[in-house]
Scaffold this active site. Structure first.
Site, PDB file in Angstrom:
ATOM      1  CG  HIS A  79      -2.005  -1.032   1.113  1.00 25.17           C
ATOM      2  ND1 HIS A  79      -2.994  -1.151   2.055  1.00 25.17           N
ATOM      3  CD2 HIS A  79      -2.265  -1.978   0.177  1.00 25.17           C
ATOM      4  CE1 HIS A  79      -3.827  -2.117   1.709  1.00 25.17           C
ATOM      5  NE2 HIS A  79      -3.393  -2.640   0.572  1.00 25.17           N
ATOM      6  CD  GLU A  81      -2.153   4.121   3.159  1.00 27.26           C
ATOM      7  OE1 GLU A  81      -3.338   4.401   3.365  1.00 27.26           O
ATOM      8  OE2 GLU A  81      -1.796   3.252   2.319  1.00 27.26           O
ATOM      9  CB  CYS A 107      -6.264  -1.215   5.105  1.00 23.86           C
ATOM     10  SG  CYS A 107      -4.486  -1.613   5.102  1.00 23.86           S
ATOM     11  CB  CYS A 110      -1.946   1.263   6.163  1.00 22.37           C
ATOM     12  SG  CYS A 110      -1.409   0.543   4.593  1.00 22.37           S
TER      13      CYS A 110
END
Length: 152
Positions: A79, A81, A107, A110
């Site tokens: 992801h 992040e 999510c 993260c």
């Protein structure tokens, strides 16, 4: 003369630009980590360094019919992040007490990384249906802000 962008809008615009580097076939997400109005690291969602991207191989999750937000381990990509946090670590940049701007609300995976990295504020553009992530962010005392709800 156009009205000058707020700092939040400025960094969110940069985040949207970073997202354009994404190689994910489902969702283009960017992240920008900022402290004292200075960019510390950026990241976008895509495969690990040196690995083939989904844009080259196709989406495993699509092939398997996995819905968004489920079974994230069945994905080649990291992801945005995660990539931003890793970039900061790779170059020895402390991100403690920083803010992270991201296209999509984090999510739970993260969120846990953001909490442990010492990030104090999350500004996002699009919501993401992950109640556990939201609960953990709140419990950690991190400010969670939808850019669309900031009074201009």
């Amino acid at each position: 003369m156009e009205e000058r962008l707020s700092w939040d809008d400025y960094f969110m615009e940069i985040t949207r630009l970073v997202a354009k580097r994404s190689t994910c076939l489902r969702r283009h997400v960017g992240a920008v980590i900022v402290r004292d109005r200075r960019i510390l690291a950026t990241g976008y969602n895509g495969a690990p360094r040196g690995m083939k991207h989904c844009s080259e191989l196709g989406c495993l999750r699509e092939k398997m019919g996995v819905p968004s937000g489920r079974m994230q381990e069945l994905c080649r990509g990291l992801h945005a992040e995660q990539n931003a946090i890793i970039q900061a670590a790779l170059f020895g940049v402390s991100i403690e007490n920083s803010h992270i701007y991201t296209v999509t609300q984090p999510c739970v995976v993260c969120a846990k990384m953001i909490i442990n990295a010492g990030i104090k504020r999350i500004v996002f553009d699009e919501p993401y249906p992950d109640q556990l992530a939201e609960d953990m962010i709140k419990e950690a005392g991190i400010e969670l802000v939808n850019i669309k709800e900031i009074v201009k």
